[in-house]
Motif scaffolding. Sequence first.
Motif, PDB file in Angstrom:
ATOM      1  N   ILE A 125      39.388  42.906  39.714  1.00  0.00           N
ATOM      2  CA  ILE A 125      38.501  43.325  38.770  1.00  0.00           C
ATOM      3  C   ILE A 125      37.439  42.259  38.061  1.00  0.00           C
ATOM      4  O   ILE A 125      38.168  41.564  37.485  1.00  0.00           O
ATOM      5  CB  ILE A 125      39.008  44.036  37.508  1.00  0.00           C
ATOM      6  CG1 ILE A 125      39.788  45.165  38.194  1.00  0.00           C
ATOM      7  CG2 ILE A 125      37.798  44.738  36.580  1.00  0.00           C
ATOM      8  CD1 ILE A 125      39.122  46.361  39.011  1.00  0.00           C
ATOM      9  N   ILE A 126      36.199  42.225  38.462  1.00  0.00           N
ATOM     10  CA  ILE A 126      35.453  41.053  38.083  1.00  0.00           C
ATOM     11  C   ILE A 126      35.087  41.053  36.285  1.00  0.00           C
ATOM     12  O   ILE A 126      34.782  42.175  35.845  1.00  0.00           O
ATOM     13  CB  ILE A 126      34.292  40.958  38.583  1.00  0.00           C
ATOM     14  CG1 ILE A 126      34.346  40.935  40.026  1.00  0.00           C
ATOM     15  CG2 ILE A 126      33.322  39.873  38.270  1.00  0.00           C
ATOM     16  CD1 ILE A 126      33.006  40.751  41.132  1.00  0.00           C
ATOM     17  N   CYS A 127      35.223  40.178  35.614  1.00  0.00           N
ATOM     18  CA  CYS A 127      34.813  39.934  34.284  1.00  0.00           C
ATOM     19  C   CYS A 127      33.548  39.109  34.178  1.00  0.00           C
ATOM     20  O   CYS A 127      33.665  37.959  34.377  1.00  0.00           O
ATOM     21  CB  CYS A 127      36.047  39.310  33.278  1.00  0.00           C
ATOM     22  SG  CYS A 127      35.537  39.239  31.811  1.00  0.00           S
ATOM     23  N   HIS A 143      42.714  39.726  29.065  1.00  0.00           N
ATOM     24  CA  HIS A 143      42.362  40.904  29.335  1.00  0.00           C
ATOM     25  C   HIS A 143      42.382  40.898  30.938  1.00  0.00           C
ATOM     26  O   HIS A 143      42.636  42.055  31.321  1.00  0.00           O
ATOM     27  CB  HIS A 143      40.583  40.817  29.163  1.00  0.00           C
ATOM     28  CG  HIS A 143      39.716  41.921  29.637  1.00  0.00           C
ATOM     29  ND1 HIS A 143      39.699  42.951  28.937  1.00  0.00           N
ATOM     30  CD2 HIS A 143      39.354  42.017  30.945  1.00  0.00           C
ATOM     31  CE1 HIS A 143      38.971  43.816  29.629  1.00  0.00           C
ATOM     32  NE2 HIS A 143      38.596  43.185  30.824  1.00  0.00           N
ATOM     33  N   GLU A 144      42.251  39.813  31.871  1.00  0.00           N
ATOM     34  CA  GLU A 144      42.062  40.123  33.339  1.00  0.00           C
ATOM     35  C   GLU A 144      43.573  40.428  33.798  1.00  0.00           C
ATOM     36  O   GLU A 144      43.958  40.950  34.688  1.00  0.00           O
ATOM     37  CB  GLU A 144      41.505  38.816  34.020  1.00  0.00           C
ATOM     38  CG  GLU A 144      40.232  38.798  33.858  1.00  0.00           C
ATOM     39  CD  GLU A 144      39.395  39.880  34.397  1.00  0.00           C
ATOM     40  OE1 GLU A 144      39.466  40.060  35.593  1.00  0.00           O
ATOM     41  OE2 GLU A 144      38.640  40.895  33.533  1.00  0.00           O
ATOM     42  N   GLY A 174      35.798  35.485  35.395  1.00  0.00           N
ATOM     43  CA  GLY A 174      36.883  35.427  36.058  1.00  0.00           C
ATOM     44  C   GLY A 174      36.983  36.845  36.708  1.00  0.00           C
ATOM     45  O   GLY A 174      36.278  37.688  36.501  1.00  0.00           O
ATOM     46  N   ALA A 175      38.290  36.811  37.427  1.00  0.00           N
ATOM     47  CA  ALA A 175      38.527  38.327  38.129  1.00  0.00           C
ATOM     48  C   ALA A 175      40.193  38.081  38.411  1.00  0.00           C
ATOM     49  O   ALA A 175      40.821  37.032  38.632  1.00  0.00           O
ATOM     50  CB  ALA A 175      37.761  38.234  39.432  1.00  0.00           C
ATOM     51  N   ALA A 176      40.548  39.410  38.184  1.00  0.00           N
ATOM     52  CA  ALA A 176      42.045  39.442  38.746  1.00  0.00           C
ATOM     53  C   ALA A 176      42.651  40.995  38.896  1.00  0.00           C
ATOM     54  O   ALA A 176      41.516  41.751  38.481  1.00  0.00           O
ATOM     55  CB  ALA A 176      43.016  39.015  37.265  1.00  0.00           C
ATOM     56  N   LYS A 208      42.532  43.278  21.205  1.00  0.00           N
ATOM     57  CA  LYS A 208      42.772  44.321  20.111  1.00  0.00           C
ATOM     58  C   LYS A 208      42.920  45.740  21.292  1.00  0.00           C
ATOM     59  O   LYS A 208      43.903  46.341  21.128  1.00  0.00           O
ATOM     60  CB  LYS A 208      41.599  44.655  19.271  1.00  0.00           C
ATOM     61  CG  LYS A 208      41.794  45.816  18.210  1.00  0.00           C
ATOM     62  CD  LYS A 208      40.889  46.180  17.259  1.00  0.00           C
ATOM     63  CE  LYS A 208      40.741  45.075  16.401  1.00  0.00           C
ATOM     64  NZ  LYS A 208      39.644  45.307  15.319  1.00  0.00           N
ATOM     65  N   LEU A 209      42.070  45.740  22.367  1.00  0.00           N
ATOM     66  CA  LEU A 209      42.119  47.033  23.228  1.00  0.00           C
ATOM     67  C   LEU A 209      43.440  46.843  23.908  1.00  0.00           C
ATOM     68  O   LEU A 209      44.053  47.858  23.996  1.00  0.00           O
ATOM     69  CB  LEU A 209      40.909  46.973  24.005  1.00  0.00           C
ATOM     70  CG  LEU A 209      41.165  47.818  25.025  1.00  0.00           C
ATOM     71  CD1 LEU A 209      41.115  49.225  24.594  1.00  0.00           C
ATOM     72  CD2 LEU A 209      39.920  47.801  26.018  1.00  0.00           C
ATOM     73  N   LEU A 210      43.600  45.713  24.416  1.00  0.00           N
ATOM     74  CA  LEU A 210      45.213  45.790  25.128  1.00  0.00           C
ATOM     75  C   LEU A 210      46.297  45.943  24.364  1.00  0.00           C
ATOM     76  O   LEU A 210      47.163  46.897  24.769  1.00  0.00           O
ATOM     77  CB  LEU A 210      45.319  44.366  25.824  1.00  0.00           C
ATOM     78  CG  LEU A 210      44.277  43.943  26.840  1.00  0.00           C
ATOM     79  CD1 LEU A 210      44.533  42.403  27.201  1.00  0.00           C
ATOM     80  CD2 LEU A 210      44.575  44.910  27.839  1.00  0.00           C
TER      81      LEU A 210
END
Length: 251
Positions: free
Chosen positions: A40-42, A193-194, A121-123, A3-5
């Motif tokens: 950025i780490i999730c 998200h990532e 994860g991270a991206a 939703k945020l994206l």
Amino acid sequence: MKKLLLLSLLACGALGTARAQQKLVSQAELPLESRPAKPIICYARPENMHTYVAPPAQFLNRSAGRPTADQARIEVTYIGFPPDARAAFQKAVDIWQSLLFSPVVIRVEARWEALDEGVLGAAGTTQIYRNLPGAPKSNIWYPVALAEKIAGQDLNGTNADISAEFSSNFDWYLGLDGLPPAGKYDLVTVVLHELGHGLGFVSASSYTDPPPVTGAVASLNSSGFPWVFSTYIENGGGSGWLAAVCFQALP
């Protein structure tokens, strides 16, 4: 997360025209610069998030076989992904691809491997650029995929624009319907998200300039020039927030 994206994308599209009319940067006046960037780490959260946002119409039309114009192309190099995890990752890629506008291929390198405890994860973008030809603002850092869209050309050759890694340790939900059972993490949602971070949704307010000797690149509240995302965030009485961070805002 979805939703945020999607709400961020809608805000970008509505406010892009005014921002695109700002004075363009002359590369002759300010030399093009680039820096490496960190992902950025999730981190995993224990709560169950009982929310669902349907995929955008553009994606649904393409999935249904209806004619849609190719507006962007995202190529992913998969390393270590089992077939079902790869399919989930690719669905997130296809959703982003249906929303973006860029004449330059966006390259992603994705790894499926054991990560630290609690990390899903991270991206992130692999490089950031400032003072590129056609940029709406000078001395502002742009993630490479967005920088290439603005410049209309590859800036880093065939190197990856986005680096991503996802944990092989978690009890993922690898279905494609967005309806994970309680206690499982929906891989499509986390990848959506990532990848947003890789495309430039980064909350760092500034960049250490020059970079410290240790090699760290991102630093909150440090000296130097901000990322493009930060320059378009204003308070409740302002306008134009988030306008130039997304691809729709810069046709």
